[in-house]
Scaffold this motif. Structure first.
Motif, PDB file in Angstrom:
ATOM      1  N   GLY A 129      43.343  43.991  53.800  1.00 12.33           N
ATOM      2  CA  GLY A 129      43.432  44.951  54.892  1.00 12.33           C
ATOM      3  C   GLY A 129      44.214  46.142  54.414  1.00 12.33           C
ATOM      4  N   PRO A 130      44.441  47.073  55.291  1.00 17.87           N
ATOM      5  CA  PRO A 130      45.140  48.273  54.870  1.00 17.87           C
ATOM      6  C   PRO A 130      46.602  48.022  54.484  1.00 17.87           C
ATOM      7  CG  PRO A 130      44.233  48.488  57.099  1.00 17.87           C
ATOM      8  CD  PRO A 130      44.027  47.078  56.683  1.00 17.87           C
ATOM      9  N   THR A 131      47.184  46.906  54.966  1.00 20.96           N
ATOM     10  CA  THR A 131      48.602  46.696  54.720  1.00 20.96           C
ATOM     11  C   THR A 131      48.897  46.108  53.346  1.00 20.96           C
ATOM     12  OG1 THR A 131      48.431  44.563  55.791  1.00 20.96           O
ATOM     13  CG2 THR A 131      49.215  46.414  57.139  1.00 20.96           C
ATOM     14  N   HIS A 132      47.947  45.395  52.795  1.00 21.90           N
ATOM     15  CA  HIS A 132      48.198  44.896  51.447  1.00 21.90           C
ATOM     16  C   HIS A 132      46.924  44.916  50.623  1.00 21.90           C
ATOM     17  CE1 HIS A 132      47.157  41.041  53.484  1.00 21.90           C
ATOM     18  NE2 HIS A 132      46.500  40.840  52.368  1.00 21.90           N
ATOM     19  N   LEU A 133      47.132  44.854  49.325  1.00 25.04           N
ATOM     20  CA  LEU A 133      46.010  44.895  48.403  1.00 25.04           C
ATOM     21  C   LEU A 133      45.631  43.472  48.021  1.00 25.04           C
ATOM     22  CD1 LEU A 133      47.703  47.472  46.034  1.00 25.04           C
ATOM     23  CD2 LEU A 133      45.773  47.990  47.510  1.00 25.04           C
ATOM     24  N   ARG A 134      44.346  43.247  47.900  1.00 25.52           N
ATOM     25  CA  ARG A 134      43.892  41.939  47.475  1.00 25.52           C
ATOM     26  C   ARG A 134      43.505  42.068  46.009  1.00 25.52           C
ATOM     27  NH1 ARG A 134      38.813  40.021  46.992  1.00 25.52           N
ATOM     28  NH2 ARG A 134      38.359  37.860  47.521  1.00 25.52           N
ATOM     29  N   PRO A 135      44.278  41.472  45.108  1.00 26.47           N
ATOM     30  CA  PRO A 135      43.967  41.658  43.692  1.00 26.47           C
ATOM     31  C   PRO A 135      42.623  41.042  43.315  1.00 26.47           C
ATOM     32  CG  PRO A 135      45.787  40.089  43.979  1.00 26.47           C
ATOM     33  CD  PRO A 135      45.469  40.632  45.328  1.00 26.47           C
ATOM     34  N   ALA A 136      41.837  41.775  42.538  1.00 28.47           N
ATOM     35  CA  ALA A 136      40.566  41.235  42.063  1.00 28.47           C
ATOM     36  C   ALA A 136      40.869  40.028  41.182  1.00 28.47           C
ATOM     37  CB  ALA A 136      39.822  42.297  41.269  1.00 28.47           C
ATOM     38  N   GLY A 137      40.046  39.011  41.287  1.00 29.52           N
ATOM     39  CA  GLY A 137      40.353  37.794  40.538  1.00 29.52           C
ATOM     40  C   GLY A 137      39.153  37.111  39.919  1.00 29.52           C
ATOM     41  N   LEU A 186      44.303  37.318  37.812  1.00 31.65           N
ATOM     42  CA  LEU A 186      44.360  38.351  38.847  1.00 31.65           C
ATOM     43  C   LEU A 186      44.800  39.687  38.253  1.00 31.65           C
ATOM     44  CD1 LEU A 186      46.252  36.374  41.660  1.00 31.65           C
ATOM     45  CD2 LEU A 186      43.800  36.822  41.552  1.00 31.65           C
ATOM     46  N   ASP A 187      44.150  40.749  38.686  1.00 32.52           N
ATOM     47  CA  ASP A 187      44.544  42.097  38.273  1.00 32.52           C
ATOM     48  C   ASP A 187      45.604  42.614  39.234  1.00 32.52           C
ATOM     49  OD1 ASP A 187      42.901  42.368  36.143  1.00 32.52           O
ATOM     50  OD2 ASP A 187      41.345  43.498  37.187  1.00 32.52           O
ATOM     51  N   MET A 188      46.792  42.837  38.724  1.00 31.56           N
ATOM     52  CA  MET A 188      47.861  43.369  39.578  1.00 31.56           C
ATOM     53  C   MET A 188      48.549  44.526  38.869  1.00 31.56           C
ATOM     54  SD  MET A 188      49.327  39.694  40.945  1.00 31.56           S
ATOM     55  CE  MET A 188      50.206  40.280  42.384  1.00 31.56           C
ATOM     56  N   PRO A 189      47.799  45.599  38.612  1.00 31.26           N
ATOM     57  CA  PRO A 189      48.403  46.717  37.886  1.00 31.26           C
ATOM     58  C   PRO A 189      49.570  47.321  38.656  1.00 31.26           C
ATOM     59  CG  PRO A 189      46.241  47.341  38.749  1.00 31.26           C
ATOM     60  CD  PRO A 189      46.390  45.862  38.960  1.00 31.26           C
ATOM     61  N   GLY A 190      50.642  47.627  37.913  1.00 29.19           N
ATOM     62  CA  GLY A 190      51.814  48.232  38.528  1.00 29.19           C
ATOM     63  C   GLY A 190      52.895  47.229  38.876  1.00 29.19           C
ATOM     64  N   VAL A 191      52.579  45.940  38.715  1.00 33.54           N
ATOM     65  CA  VAL A 191      53.556  44.910  39.068  1.00 33.54           C
ATOM     66  C   VAL A 191      54.250  44.415  37.797  1.00 33.54           C
ATOM     67  CG1 VAL A 191      53.879  42.608  40.063  1.00 33.54           C
ATOM     68  CG2 VAL A 191      52.212  44.173  41.065  1.00 33.54           C
ATOM     69  N   SER A 192      55.570  44.421  37.818  1.00 35.67           N
ATOM     70  CA  SER A 192      56.320  43.885  36.682  1.00 35.67           C
ATOM     71  C   SER A 192      56.715  42.454  37.012  1.00 35.67           C
ATOM     72  CB  SER A 192      57.549  44.740  36.420  1.00 35.67           C
ATOM     73  OG  SER A 192      58.392  44.705  37.554  1.00 35.67           O
ATOM     74  N   LYS A 193      57.182  41.745  36.007  1.00 36.34           N
ATOM     75  CA  LYS A 193      57.567  40.345  36.169  1.00 36.34           C
ATOM     76  C   LYS A 193      58.627  40.191  37.265  1.00 36.34           C
ATOM     77  CE  LYS A 193      59.343  36.918  33.137  1.00 36.34           C
ATOM     78  NZ  LYS A 193      60.026  36.757  31.853  1.00 36.34           N
ATOM     79  N   GLU A 194      59.517  41.154  37.338  1.00 44.09           N
ATOM     80  CA  GLU A 194      60.608  41.085  38.310  1.00 44.09           C
ATOM     81  C   GLU A 194      60.122  41.219  39.746  1.00 44.09           C
ATOM     82  OE1 GLU A 194      60.650  43.155  35.572  1.00 44.09           O
ATOM     83  OE2 GLU A 194      61.835  41.669  34.452  1.00 44.09           O
ATOM     84  N   ARG A 195      58.955  41.806  39.912  1.00 45.54           N
ATOM     85  CA  ARG A 195      58.460  42.041  41.272  1.00 45.54           C
ATOM     86  C   ARG A 195      57.276  41.153  41.620  1.00 45.54           C
ATOM     87  NH1 ARG A 195      59.732  46.930  43.800  1.00 45.54           N
ATOM     88  NH2 ARG A 195      61.622  47.774  42.885  1.00 45.54           N
ATOM     89  N   LEU A 196      57.162  40.064  40.881  1.00 45.20           N
ATOM     90  CA  LEU A 196      56.060  39.132  41.100  1.00 45.20           C
ATOM     91  C   LEU A 196      56.606  37.830  41.665  1.00 45.20           C
ATOM     92  CD1 LEU A 196      53.009  38.432  40.423  1.00 45.20           C
ATOM     93  CD2 LEU A 196      53.916  37.428  38.326  1.00 45.20           C
ATOM     94  N   ASN A 197      55.908  37.293  42.655  1.00 42.30           N
ATOM     95  CA  ASN A 197      56.314  36.020  43.236  1.00 42.30           C
ATOM     96  C   ASN A 197      55.137  35.079  43.328  1.00 42.30           C
ATOM     97  OD1 ASN A 197      59.005  35.348  44.126  1.00 42.30           O
ATOM     98  ND2 ASN A 197      58.914  37.330  45.217  1.00 42.30           N
ATOM     99  N   ILE A 198      55.313  33.873  42.832  1.00 43.02           N
ATOM    100  CA  ILE A 198      54.256  32.866  42.947  1.00 43.02           C
ATOM    101  C   ILE A 198      54.890  31.650  43.616  1.00 43.02           C
ATOM    102  CG2 ILE A 198      52.587  31.468  41.687  1.00 43.02           C
ATOM    103  CD1 ILE A 198      52.884  33.429  39.348  1.00 43.02           C
ATOM    104  N   HIS A 199      54.322  31.263  44.767  1.00 44.03           N
ATOM    105  CA  HIS A 199      54.827  30.070  45.440  1.00 44.03           C
ATOM    106  C   HIS A 199      53.726  29.029  45.377  1.00 44.03           C
ATOM    107  CE1 HIS A 199      57.577  32.820  47.588  1.00 44.03           C
ATOM    108  NE2 HIS A 199      56.508  33.588  47.683  1.00 44.03           N
TER     109      HIS A 199
END
Lengths: 146, 131
Positions: free
Chosen positions: B20-28, B41-54
Motif C-alpha cells: 500500500g502507500p504506507t510501505h513498500l513490498r520488496p520484490a522477492g 528480497l530486494d531492499m535497496p537503501g536498507v543497511s544491516k542496522e535498519r533491517l529487522n527479521i522476526h
C-alpha cells in the motif's frame, strides 16, 4: 489453507498495480513529461531531487555488479544502464520470481544548468546515487549608464 | 524426493496484505532446493542496522527502513519510491522447515534468507552395496 500462494494476494497485487498505474497516468510529473518519459514500473525505480547546488538522482537497484554499470552524461541527458544476473542456478522449484533480471537502461533529461564536469556516482546498500553539480549561477551584472 | 517437494509446496506461503502507500513490498524470489527454501528480497537503501527479521514457528516478517543522504533544501522532482519502510510477511511451516536454523545475509540491498528443511525431510542418498 492448502495450496500455494493465496489467489487473493495476487489479485490484490494486481488491483494495487492497476490503481497505481491509473493514478500515475493521470498525474504525470511535469518534469518527466517529455518524449523520454517512462511509465512507472520501469526498472529500476528512481527518485530525483533538486537543490541549489546539485541535482541528485537515486536509482533503487539492489544487487548490481558495479562493473556492469554504465553511467554517462551528455549535455543534460543522463543515461544509466546495467545488467542484473539471476540470483541462483540452484533452484529445483520456484514459488515466486518477481525480482528483475537482465539488462536495463533509463535516460533522464536533467535541468539545463547541470555541469557535466561535476558528476559523482556512488553505489551503497543497493542504491546508485548520481550527483550532478549545477553551474555557477550567472551573477547579475550592473551596467553603468554614463 | 517427490514427497518432500509436494510437502514443501506449502512450506513458505506469503501472508499479509498487498503493498500500500504506507510501505513498500520488496520484490522477492522464493525457491526450493535440496537443502531448504530460500527467499531473496530486494531492499535497496536498507543497511544491516535498519533491517529487522522476526521469526517464530509459523511466521516470518521482514522489515527495513530506507536511508539515503540528501542535501538540505532538496526539492523532489520525481519519485517512483514514495515510502521508506519495507515490509513483507510470510507464513512458514515449522513442521517442514527448521526455523531455528534460519540464516540471513544482506549485500548491496539484497536480502537472502535460507530456511533449511528439517533433517528428516532432506533427501538422503542411499548407498547401494554390492556383494
Amino acid at each position: 489453507m492448502n495450496g500455494q500462494l493465496s489467489p487473493f494476494e495476487s489479485l490484490l497485487d494486481e488491483l494495487w498495480r492497476w490503481d497505481h498505474d491509473w493514478r500515475s497516468d493521470f498525474s504525470p510529473s511535469p518534469w518527466f513529461s517529455g518524449i523520454r518519459s517512462v511509465r512507472q514500473g520501469s526498472y529500476p525505480p528512481v527518485n530525483v531531487g533538486s537543490s541549489p547546488d546539485s541535482v541528485d538522482v537515486y536509482l533503487f537497484a539492489a544487487g548490481l555488479d558495479t562493473d556492469s554499470l554504465d553511467v554517462s552524461l551528455q549535455h543534460n541527458l543522463l543515461s544509466v544502464s546495467g545488467k542484473r544476473a539471476p540470483a541462483t542456478e540452484e533452484a529445483s522449484t520456484w514459488y515466486r520470481r518477481e525480482r528483475f533480471e537482465g539488462e536495463f537502461q533509463r535516460v533522464f533529461t536533467l535541468p539545463e544548468d547541470v555541469d557535466p564536469d561535476k558528476v559523482d556516482a556512488t553505489y551503497r546498500d543497493g542504491v546508485l546515487h548520481v550527483r550532478i553539480g549545477r553551474r555557477e549561477a550567472v551573477k547579475p551584472r550592473r551596467i553603468e549608464v554614463h | 524426493m517427490n514427497q518432500v517437494t509436494e510437502q514443501s509446496r506449502d512450506a513458505v506461503r506469503q501472508t499479509g496484505e498487498a503493498a500500500g502507500p504506507t510501505h513498500l513490498r520488496p520484490a522477492g524470489d522464493i525457491f526450493e532446493h535440496e537443502h531448504g527454501i530460500t527467499i531473496v528480497l530486494d531492499m535497496p537503501g536498507v543497511s544491516k542496522e535498519r533491517l529487522n527479521i522476526h521469526s517464530d514457528r509459523n511466521a516470518l516478517t521482514v522489515e527495513g527502513d530506507v536511508e539515503i543522504s540528501m542535501p538540505e533544501d532538496t526539492e523532489s522532482l520525481h519519485a517512483d519510491v514514495r515510502a521508506t519502510h519495507y515490509r513483507r510477511d510470510f507464513s512458514v511451516s515449522g513442521e517442514q522447515l527448521d526455523v531455528d536454523a534460519i540464516e540471513a545475509s544482506l549485500r548491496d540491498g539484497v536480502l537472502r534468507i535460507d530456511i533449511p528443511k528439517r533433517a528428516e525431510l532432506r533427501p538422503r542418498r542411499i548407498e547401494v552395496r554390492t556383494g
